[in-house]
Design an enzyme around this catalytic site. Structure first.
Site, PDB file in Angstrom:
ATOM      1  N   ASP A  42     -70.691   5.928 118.825  1.00 49.42           N
ATOM      2  CA  ASP A  42     -70.507   5.602 117.408  1.00 49.42           C
ATOM      3  C   ASP A  42     -70.926   4.137 117.251  1.00 49.42           C
ATOM      4  O   ASP A  42     -70.127   3.230 117.443  1.00 49.42           O
ATOM      5  CB  ASP A  42     -69.047   5.816 117.006  1.00 49.42           C
ATOM      6  CG  ASP A  42     -68.812   5.531 115.526  1.00 49.42           C
ATOM      7  OD1 ASP A  42     -69.808   5.368 114.784  1.00 49.42           O
ATOM      8  OD2 ASP A  42     -67.633   5.473 115.111  1.00 49.42           O
ATOM      9  N   GLU A  71     -97.899  -3.456 111.992  1.00 47.99           N
ATOM     10  CA  GLU A  71     -97.950  -2.023 111.639  1.00 47.99           C
ATOM     11  C   GLU A  71     -98.527  -1.850 110.251  1.00 47.99           C
ATOM     12  O   GLU A  71     -99.306  -0.920 110.000  1.00 47.99           O
ATOM     13  CB  GLU A  71     -96.547  -1.412 111.731  1.00 47.99           C
ATOM     14  CG  GLU A  71     -96.498   0.094 111.579  1.00 47.99           C
ATOM     15  CD  GLU A  71     -96.321   0.589 110.137  1.00 47.99           C
ATOM     16  OE1 GLU A  71     -96.301   1.813 109.919  1.00 47.99           O
ATOM     17  OE2 GLU A  71     -96.197  -0.268 109.222  1.00 47.99           O
ATOM     18  N   GLU A  72     -98.136  -2.739 109.341  1.00 47.92           N
ATOM     19  CA  GLU A  72     -98.585  -2.619 107.959  1.00 47.92           C
ATOM     20  C   GLU A  72    -100.084  -2.916 107.813  1.00 47.92           C
ATOM     21  O   GLU A  72    -100.666  -2.635 106.770  1.00 47.92           O
ATOM     22  CB  GLU A  72     -97.784  -3.562 107.052  1.00 47.92           C
ATOM     23  CG  GLU A  72     -96.281  -3.292 107.009  1.00 47.92           C
ATOM     24  CD  GLU A  72     -95.913  -2.016 106.271  1.00 47.92           C
ATOM     25  OE1 GLU A  72     -96.828  -1.261 105.858  1.00 47.92           O
ATOM     26  OE2 GLU A  72     -94.702  -1.757 106.110  1.00 47.92           O
ATOM     27  N   HIS A  81     -91.350  -0.871 113.812  1.00 45.90           N
ATOM     28  CA  HIS A  81     -92.161  -2.045 113.472  1.00 45.90           C
ATOM     29  C   HIS A  81     -91.292  -3.091 112.781  1.00 45.90           C
ATOM     30  O   HIS A  81     -90.418  -2.765 111.969  1.00 45.90           O
ATOM     31  CB  HIS A  81     -93.391  -1.663 112.648  1.00 45.90           C
ATOM     32  CG  HIS A  81     -93.173  -1.381 111.189  1.00 45.90           C
ATOM     33  ND1 HIS A  81     -93.167  -2.365 110.231  1.00 45.90           N
ATOM     34  CD2 HIS A  81     -92.997  -0.212 110.519  1.00 45.90           C
ATOM     35  CE1 HIS A  81     -93.002  -1.821 109.028  1.00 45.90           C
ATOM     36  NE2 HIS A  81     -92.886  -0.510 109.180  1.00 45.90           N
ATOM     37  N   ASP A  90     -76.241   6.438 114.210  1.00 46.46           N
ATOM     38  CA  ASP A  90     -75.571   7.236 115.236  1.00 46.46           C
ATOM     39  C   ASP A  90     -76.518   8.269 115.837  1.00 46.46           C
ATOM     40  O   ASP A  90     -76.424   8.578 117.032  1.00 46.46           O
ATOM     41  CB  ASP A  90     -74.342   7.909 114.646  1.00 46.46           C
ATOM     42  CG  ASP A  90     -73.209   6.915 114.378  1.00 46.46           C
ATOM     43  OD1 ASP A  90     -73.227   5.815 114.972  1.00 46.46           O
ATOM     44  OD2 ASP A  90     -72.312   7.237 113.573  1.00 46.46           O
TER      45      ASP A  90
END
Length: 479
Positions: free
Chosen positions: A36, A164-165, A118, A301
């Site tokens: 958790d 990444e962009e 990213h 989670d």
């Protein structure tokens, strides 16, 4: 997440399928209780990324000081708890960018499980949902593992990608420079790009290639928690594509971007139908206020569950290195487009079975242009040219129809190869000289042997009369 006009969806797993899995189906076994992970910690990470953006011109984009400050902050957190970190530098058209790779000591080095996201934003805003949420969640999973005292069966590696962009430049650079033997050691790459959208959905990557076992473990987790999910084919929109192109198993999760939530999806997930999953996608308002904490907590989670599960997965004997494809094998996936957009990235709707323009064979083709207004469209695919190749060739059939006249090139189609961030145009077609029917063209790719490149067909059309470039029966072959 890298911007395209519209994400291309695969067949969607409906609520009925989810119910079937709960009642009559047999989903993959869910491992022992998952960790958790702390949503409070992740919220604090996002606040830190927001503060960095605010202090550096309002963004954390490639080539801007906010990106390097973000990377330095993440690295310091990992160094402090015992990770071995490496910063990889790469050049882009927007300036210098960096990848951050962190290895947890121990685990079988022949079986590597990678988790990544990213770290860069676009220049328009701080990028807190896209992709502060993925970056912060992966960071918290890495920190929680360090604090757990667990000893993994497999070697754990975490990554935060730059640029990444700009077109997956960071993850492409990592895979391009990684020795072949090290690529073979990666059993799985899990990608988390936007996991806290304010009007969220729960989309699991389904790209119909390697990695369905991990995909099914992810959907089984959601099902066990009573969370409905849908498959999505994100194709080349995020960093998993750099691994998938090398035959490495991939999976990931996406909570939705610029597309509109349907009434059926709102009924299943809550939120607002007729509104984008993320109305602040690639905008200045993508701040800490642009996050759904419930979705982020659930996905956090899930990420912890997937890391814990695959840290101890028995991958058995080391997988032998992939063999070189036989000479003459077509290295492109879905080269004649008969499986729709599968295997291809680019403009949504460009790959079509519309009868308005005939395919050369079958019923599907890529139809670029024909709009009669200012537009730019493309289709592309990554392909690896074997280092042992003595010949390599790109071939395709093209039909050009136009309403233009004269000798001025108003509308164009460029055939391009993108390698190591450099774009080379192999040939430019235009409305000038458009003829009847299909003709075949080919180009040598031998200069790219031993490299993974992107083959792209890029159309630009002006505001006046239409020109249609219809592409079919593509191939990349070697000998």
């Amino acid at each position: 997440m890298r911007s395209l006009r519209t994400p291309v969806l695969s067949a969607v797993a409906t609520a009925a399928l989810v119910a079937g899995a709960l009642v009559g189906g047999t989903p993959p076994a869910v491992a022992a209780p998952s960790p958790d992970l702390s949503i409070a910690n992740v919220t604090a990470h996002l606040q830190q990324l927001q503060s960095i953006a605010t202090a550096n011109g309002g963004n954390r984009a490639t080539g801007r000081p906010g990106y390097k400050a973000s990377l330095d902050w993440v690295r310091a957190r990992l160094d402090a708890v015992g990770y071995t970190t490496q910063v990889q530098q790469l050049s882009t058209s927007s300036g210098t960018s960096y990848n951050l790779v962190a290895d947890w000591p121990g685990g079988d080095p022949e079986h590597v499980v990678m988790t990544g996201a990213h770290l860069d934003s676009v220049a328009a805003g701080p990028g807190i949902n896209d992709n502060g949420t993925g970056s912060a969640a992966v960071l918290e999973a890495a920190l929680a593992w360090a604090a757990s005292g667990n000893t993994p069966r497999n070697h754990l590696r975490f990554a935060w990608w730059g640029a990444e962009e700009q077109g997956l430049l960071g993850s492409n650079h990592y895979m391009r420079t990684l020795p072949a033997a090290d690529k073979d050691r990666i059993e799985l790459y899990m990608n988390f790009d936007m996991v806290g959208s304010p009007n969220p959905g729960y989309f699991v990557y389904d790209d119909n290639l390697a990695g369905n076992g991990a995909r099914d473990a992810m959907t089984a987790y959601y099902t066990s928690k009573g969370i409905a999910w849908e498959y999505i084919d994100v194709q080349g929109r995020s960093d998993h594509a750099s691994f998938r192109s090398q035959g490495i198993a991939t999976t990931g999760m996406y909570s939705g971007g610029e597309t509109t939530k349907t009434a059926a999806q709102a009924s299943k997930w809550g939120g607002t139908a007729g509104r984008a999953f993320d109305p602040c996608y690639h905008r200045a308002c993508d701040t800490t206020a642009n996050v759904d904490t419930t979705a982020l907590d659930r996905n956090l989670d899930m990420i912890g569950h997937m890391v814990w599960l695959h840290a101890d997965k028995d991958y058995g004997a080391t997988t032998p290195p992939p063999t070189t494809p036989p000479a003459g094998t077509n290295l492109l996936v879905n080269p004649g487009f008969e499986s729709g957009a599968s295997g291809w990235s680019g403009t949504s709707g460009a790959i079509t079975s519309s009868a308005s323009r005939p395919a050369r064979t079958g019923t599907w083709k890529a139809w670029l242009g024909g709009n009669g207004r200012t537009t730019s469209e493309n289709v592309s695919q990554q392909v690896s040219i074997p280092a042992s190749a003595t010949a390599a060739s790109l071939a395709y059939w093209l039909r050009t129809d136009t309403a233009e006249s004269g000798s001025t090139a108003y509308d164009t189609l460029k055939v391009q190869v993108i390698s190591a961030g450099t774009t080379t145009t192999l040939r430019t077609f235009s409305n000038v000289g458009a003829g009847a029917g299909y003709a075949q063209f080919s180009h040598s790719l031998l200069a790219y042997r031993g490299k993974t490149v992107t083959v792209r067909f890029l159309m630009s059309e002006d505001a006046s009369l239409q020109t249609s470039f219809v592409l079919d029966d593509t191939s990349v072959t070697t000998s």
